[in-house]
Design a protein around this motif. Structure first.
Motif, short mmCIF file in Angstrom:
data_model
loop_
_atom_site.label_atom_id
_atom_site.label_comp_id
_atom_site.label_asym_id
_atom_site.label_seq_id
_atom_site.Cartn_x
_atom_site.Cartn_y
_atom_site.Cartn_z
N LEU A 2 0.84 -1.19 0.00
CA LEU A 2 0.00 0.00 0.00
C LEU A 2 0.88 1.25 0.00
O LEU A 2 1.81 1.36 0.80
N SER A 82 0.55 -2.09 -5.06
CA SER A 82 -0.61 -2.92 -5.35
C SER A 82 -1.91 -2.23 -4.94
O SER A 82 -2.99 -2.60 -5.42
N ARG A 83 -1.81 -1.25 -4.05
CA ARG A 83 -2.95 -0.44 -3.62
C ARG A 83 -2.48 0.99 -3.39
O ARG A 83 -1.36 1.21 -2.94
N ALA A 105 -10.16 -4.23 2.52
CA ALA A 105 -9.60 -4.35 1.17
C ALA A 105 -9.28 -5.80 0.83
O ALA A 105 -9.43 -6.24 -0.31
N LEU A 166 -9.09 4.52 -0.75
CA LEU A 166 -8.25 3.38 -1.12
C LEU A 166 -8.66 2.87 -2.50
O LEU A 166 -9.83 2.58 -2.73
N PRO A 168 -7.72 0.03 -5.49
CA PRO A 168 -6.96 -1.15 -5.92
C PRO A 168 -6.23 -0.87 -7.23
O PRO A 168 -6.70 -0.09 -8.08
#
Length: 279
Positions: A2, A82-83, A105, A166, A168
């Motif tokens: 993240l 990845s996020r 998530a 957030l 993805p």
């Protein structure tokens, strides 16, 4: 991994407080990128001396919110993020904020997640997402509908602000970045999350991950606090104008169903033309 992206322009004290709250997280598996868009108040020195763990991307003072966030996301993508989580610098997060964001998530890996917002002064909830009725340009605000016993977990919404959003990686791969050309500041976050929802990605407000904000410090509130002809012009046409007519038109054309478009536009224009004097 993240990556948290925070665009800043001055307001050094807010940035310091935000970063200190991120240091207290119960999960540490994230990285922070601050996009400093030409601050002149010593923000750059503070970041270097006090927060060596933060990666800094510098701008020339012309990025505004959308291009600033995009610059941070692009840098994060070079690190194989990845996020992504966009965060404003004038927020404070509790120690379990990242933990509760990542918990949901992992359960809903294709979903965009927003944060429940609290007033930093009172601790009271002030925004928990909304569901838009495009036909009559009204919103169902979840905080007004949900009893306190149901204010937990995920709740579907039409769109989300970027103050604690957030995203993805798959969403970025499919729809790209925020629209910095046509929505350089306001509405870019609502537009992005609404477009993502149209592409089949769920959009939720995460009531288990609150953050604290300073609602009176927003640009819109400060403009309306000192009403003037110049302020009215900036409200309707300025890049930071909360009632910017061009931005609203673009948002409506991209997101409102065509059969509701005429009324939605006319109603929206009327609200922006008179709303400056009513709030």
């Amino acid at each position: 991994m993240l990556y948290i992206v925070i665009p800043v322009f001055n307001r050094r004290a807010y940035t310091r407080a935000c970063l200190l709250s991120l240091r207290e997280q119960t999960r540490a598996d994230f990285r922070i990128i601050v996009v400093d868009d030409g601050s002149t108040d010593g923000t750059d020195v503070m970041l270097t001396n006090e927060f060596p763990e933060v990666e800094v991307v510098t701008g020339d003072g012309k990025l505004f919110w959308t291009a600033g966030v995009n610059a941070g996301i692009r840098r994060a993508l070079t690190h194989e993020a990845s996020r992504l989580l966009t965060l404003n610098n004038d927020v404070l997060v509790p120690p379990d904020f990242v933990e509760n964001m990542l918990l949901w998530a992992d359960r809903r890996p294709d979903a965009l997640l927003g944060a429940l917002e609290l007033d930093a002064a009172t601790g009271q909830p002030i925004y928990g997402g909304e569901r838009v009725n495009w036909r009559n340009n009204t919103s169902q605000y979840l905080l007004a509908e949900l009893p306190e016993t149901r204010r937990h977990g995920l709740h579907p919404v039409t769109y989300l602000p970027g103050r604690g959003l957030l995203i993805p990686l798959r969403v970025i791969q499919e729809i790209g970045l925020f629209d910095e050309q046509r929505l350089p500041h306001y509405l870019a976050d609502y537009d992005y999350t609404s477009v993502a929802r149209q592409h089949g990605f769920p959009v939720f407000c995460n009531y288990d991950a609150p953050l604290s904000t300073y609602p009176d410090e927003s640009g819109q509130q400060q403009t309306r606090r000192h009403r003037s002809f110049r302020g009215y012009y900036q409200h309707l046409f300025g890049i930071r104008g909360g009632g910017n007519l061009r931005n609203f038109t673009h948002f409506a054309l991209r997101n409102c169903p065509p059969r509701y478009m005429p009324y939605y536009l006319l109603n929206g224009y009327a609200r922006r033309l008179v709303g400056y004097f009513l709030h």
